[in-house]
Design an enzyme around this catalytic site. Structure first.
Site, PDB file in Angstrom:
ATOM      1  N   VAL A 188       0.834  -1.204   0.000  1.00  0.00           N
ATOM      2  CA  VAL A 188       0.000   0.000   0.000  1.00  0.00           C
ATOM      3  C   VAL A 188       0.868   1.253   0.000  1.00  0.00           C
ATOM      4  CG1 VAL A 188      -1.724   1.301   1.319  1.00  0.00           C
ATOM      5  CG2 VAL A 188      -1.942  -1.177   1.105  1.00  0.00           C
ATOM      6  N   CYS A 189       1.963   1.223   0.731  1.00  0.00           N
ATOM      7  CA  CYS A 189       2.865   2.381   0.799  1.00  0.00           C
ATOM      8  C   CYS A 189       3.414   2.722  -0.585  1.00  0.00           C
ATOM      9  CB  CYS A 189       4.019   2.098   1.752  1.00  0.00           C
ATOM     10  SG  CYS A 189       3.502   1.659   3.429  1.00  0.00           S
ATOM     11  N   SER A 190       3.816   1.691  -1.315  1.00  0.00           N
ATOM     12  CA  SER A 190       4.444   1.889  -2.616  1.00  0.00           C
ATOM     13  C   SER A 190       3.453   2.246  -3.714  1.00  0.00           C
ATOM     14  CB  SER A 190       5.189   0.616  -3.038  1.00  0.00           C
ATOM     15  OG  SER A 190       6.199   0.299  -2.111  1.00  0.00           O
TER      16      SER A 190
END
Length: 199
Positions: free
Chosen positions: A86-88
């Protein structure tokens, strides 16, 4: 008292009710709108993303929090970790894509901080091609996030203690807007569009 309340909840209410209660308690964490980060994290430093060779060359220097926030308008967002899905794919890209809008609103810097060493953060920032727009920092021992009570235990995902997923608009160290996700897998309130609307 608190123990008896939680025991009653365990015996008479659903897990969802207990979760709701704990989220209510969480809202009283150290950091909130109006918090002075320079005071709350006065002895904390972050580590600017860099290669190992750059770390050696700088004698493994760190950046005091006051140098990041004092006399500046900053948008900062925290996330559980480099290279996570999700961060990327969902959290960082909209900040990168909207950097001109942040600059047009007078923001001095957009900062991403993760509970990782600065070398991992650096390699990740290179991989997602975001270093030209965003300043990346490592919080290798989570001291910054602990000082603001923005940590979460992600041991179930083999990550250990990590950052909540959050964002803030900070002026001269004072938090003007703060958004903390209910779940670290969500990007519902901590994304770029939300914070742009709060500046």
């Amino acid at each position: 008292m608190a123990t008896s309340v939680i025991n009653r909840l365990r015996s008479s209410s659903t897990t969802k009710s207990l979760s709701s209660l704990l989220h209510g308690i969480r809202s009283y964490a150290k950091v909130a709108t109006g918090t002075d980060i320079l005071s709350a994290a006065s002895n904390v430093s972050l580590q600017k993303a860099r290669s190992w060779d750059e770390g050696v060359e700088s004698k493994f220097s760190t950046t005091p929090v006051k140098d990041i926030f004092k006399d500046k308008k900053v948008v900062i967002f925290g996330l559980p970790g480099a290279y996570t899905g999700v961060c990327s794919s969902k959290h960082v890209p909209p900040y990168k894509d909207n950097i001109d809008k942040f600059k047009a609103k007078g923001i001095d810097s957009v900062i991403c901080v993760a509970v990782n060493d600065p070398y991992t953060v650096n390699a990740w920032a290179d991989k997602i091609q975001a270093k030209d727009a965003i300043e990346f920092y490592g919080d290798f021992d989570a001291s910054f996030h602990k000082s603001l009570e923005l940590t979460t235990d992600l041991s179930a995902g083999l990550l250990g203690i990590r950052s909540e997923r959050w964002s803030a608009y900070v002026v001269d160290g004072k938090v003007k807007a703060l958004n903390v996700e209910e779940s670290p897998s969500d990007v519902k309130v901590s994304g770029a569009e939300t914070i742009l609307g709060q500046i």
